[in-house]
Design an enzyme around this catalytic site. Structure first.
Site, short mmCIF file in Angstrom:
data_model
loop_
_atom_site.label_atom_id
_atom_site.label_comp_id
_atom_site.label_asym_id
_atom_site.label_seq_id
_atom_site.Cartn_x
_atom_site.Cartn_y
_atom_site.Cartn_z
N CYS A 1 -2.48 -7.84 -2.31
CA CYS A 1 -2.45 -8.88 -3.34
C CYS A 1 -1.48 -10.00 -2.98
CB CYS A 1 -2.15 -8.25 -4.71
SG CYS A 1 -2.56 -9.32 -6.12
N GLU B 1 -3.80 0.92 -4.46
CA GLU B 1 -2.86 1.92 -4.97
C GLU B 1 -3.00 2.16 -6.47
OE1 GLU B 1 -0.58 -1.91 -5.80
OE2 GLU B 1 -2.21 -1.19 -4.54
N HIS C 1 -5.96 -3.99 -5.38
CA HIS C 1 -4.89 -3.00 -5.41
C HIS C 1 -5.44 -1.60 -5.13
CE1 HIS C 1 -1.47 -5.37 -6.98
NE2 HIS C 1 -2.43 -6.11 -7.51
#
Length: 252
Positions: free
Chosen positions: A100, A196, A194
């Site tokens: 990002c 994660e 993202h």
């Protein structure tokens, strides 16, 4: 004796109370998808001005730059220091995974252009399409596994890569953004979304920014609805990110 691998995470965002309570902080969130047993991981809270010594950079095998609520094109002191550090890593050909904000920082330091997203901010689960010609690059990371033609990923951003640097290769795009993933040579790999994040984390972010008045209820509802029937491809992202950083397919 096998030498211990060392990695560093540059945290460009503070931990929310929710993430600290539920996961131990974003450092642990990242380690849950990237770290393997026997490795050493350090976190540097660059958003708070915490950076590694330049003399220690050579001791790391790879680096990760997290997302942030700050603009990658801004000139805050810590952002300029981060840019300088990433330029050093570029010269050293160290592997850097940009997530990002990190994706946008790498674009910036290589001479590309970053700015406000032309079609507006994005929040929620989205599908991105693998670009034609990206199979060779992705094949390095997926190995004998089938290379996906698209991937689901959680998005949370209001800026985008407007112009890619020279030598950058688009890896994925979407119907809203021309550059969802890109790579530069063999040492920079950048992802706008993202990998994660999970449902719980993004829902808490949605509720928090709604509470701050940054988004309207309809936008929040629509963002949550994107995950009604679909989940992010976390296992595929795990394979991709780990194998880029480590150059191997052992996911033990």
């Amino acid at each position: 004796m096998v030498e211990q691998k060392r990695y560093a995470l540059f945290l460009a965002t503070p931990d929310s109370e929710f993430v600290k309570k539920s996961y131990g902080g974003y450092f642990d969130v990242f380690k849950s998808i990237l770290a393997d047993a026997g490795e050493h991981w350090d976190a540097f809270r660059v958003v708070a001005g915490e950076f590694p010594d330049e003399k220690d950079l050579e001791t790391y095998d790879g680096f990760v730059i997290s997302g942030s609520s700050h603009d990658a094109f801004a000139d805050d002191d810590w952002i300029l220091e981060l840019c300088s550090l990433v330029q050093k890593l570029d010269h050293m050909k160290k592997k850097v995974l940009g997530i990002c904000f990190g994706h946008q920082i790498i674009c910036r330091i290589r001479g590309g252009k970053v700015g406000r997203a032309r079609k507006g901010p994005e929040l929620g689960l989205r599908n991105i399409t693998i670009a034609k010609g990206a199979d060779e690059k992705l094949g390095e990371y997926f190995g004998d596994d089938e290379i996906p033609t698209s991937l689901n990923i959680i998005k949370c951003h209001q800026d985008e890569v407007l112009e890619l640097p020279e030598s950058a290769k688009v890896i994925a795009y979407s119907d809203r953004y021309d550059v969802e993933m890109f790579s530069i040579e063999d040492h920079f790999f950048c992802i706008q979304g993202h990998p994660e994040y999970n449902r719980e984390i993004v829902f808490e972010i949605i509720d928090r920014v709604l509470g701050f008045g940054y988004i309207k209820q309809e936008f929040a509802d629509a963002a949550k609805a994107t995950m009604d029937k679909t989940e992010p491809d976390r296992e595929l992202w795990k394979i991709l990110c780990k194998n880029f950083l480590k150059g191997r397919r052992d996911l033990a």
